[in-house]
Design an enzyme around this catalytic site. Sequence first.
Site, mmCIF file in Angstrom:
data_model
loop_
_atom_site.group_PDB
_atom_site.id
_atom_site.type_symbol
_atom_site.label_atom_id
_atom_site.label_comp_id
_atom_site.label_asym_id
_atom_site.label_seq_id
_atom_site.Cartn_x
_atom_site.Cartn_y
_atom_site.Cartn_z
ATOM 1 C CE1 TYR A 54 -8.775 -6.497 -15.748
ATOM 2 C CE2 TYR A 54 -6.653 -7.171 -16.956
ATOM 3 C CZ TYR A 54 -7.188 -7.201 -15.928
ATOM 4 O OH TYR A 54 -7.386 -8.360 -14.918
ATOM 5 N N GLY A 230 -2.433 1.521 -3.230
ATOM 6 C CA GLY A 230 -1.362 2.715 -2.007
ATOM 7 C C GLY A 230 -1.756 2.703 -0.508
ATOM 8 C CB THR A 233 2.466 3.529 -0.902
ATOM 9 O OG1 THR A 233 1.254 3.971 -1.452
ATOM 10 C CG2 THR A 233 2.821 2.123 -0.749
#
Length: 320
Positions: A54, A230, A233
């Site tokens: 990461y 998202g 949402t």
Amino acid sequence: MKHDAGSPLLFGCMGLGGGWDRGPIEAADVAAAHAAVDAALEAGITVFDHADIYRHGKAEAVFGRVLADRPGLAGQLHLQTKCGIVLGTADAPGRYDSSARTITARVQDSLARLGVERIDTLLIHRPDPLTPPEEIAAAFAALHAAGTVGRFGVSNHSGAQMARLQSVLDEPLAVNQLQLSLGHRGWLESAVAVNVAEPGIDASSFPHGTLEYCAAHDVQLQAWGSMDRGRYTSVGDPAAPAADREAAALVARLAGELHTTPEAIVLGWLMRHPAGIRPVIGTTNPARIVACADAGAVAARMDPDDWYALWIAARGQPLP
């Protein structure tokens, strides 16, 4: 370090550490990491999920800065990391490497970046076709004997792959982290796709029996990509597919009825399934992290009719 308990949510640290480059960690990156950790703790989250790749290692390194700034915090957390992916370069392709030599070296690198002496849970990030399971098992056994890693698991593995690896392991696999969400529903569609072919519905990418294997062998299921960036949402995006708009509108309505947030509805839907799925929260926005806190309570209160309504809305057609 703290046992894997408390909130059923995990905080995914992939967004920490700045850009996907090998540049230095800036003061703003450290401040953002502190803010994200504070929000996760406020939401009751104590399990923090990393991977050695990461941000080219910067996610672990900036988290190590947070731990160094806050003595005693590491003892309150459960740290999980993954290894086994080699990022591509201009001279070499990206590939997988779960050899014993690489696992051992990557664990040492993660420990150094995090500034700790032990990783609570280590996952093989993706299956490596060239490494025999016996070699992975030998690396796991050595790390466990040294006290460097507490428990082991996998990510993006099928039930059959877990069974093969488990057959040569001394310790039980504790975790399988998979892409599971309202938007990525192969895990669910495969359960109702037996002897059914549906236009527009593809369940072939998820190997049926994986969830069942995890349930039968007490393997914790973790869901990456759990909020679909998202996708459900927020409402009002006219460019979104009709099914997404309908599902987002239903999420908003249920959030109002249950006096909670859209994030908690999306995650609660996932957690309502009896497989015991634990979502990994990938956002670094403190407000959105805190908005997820109610997901477990929502899962306990979600009516089956509403759960099915969300599934049908997201798939865009009735069940077979």
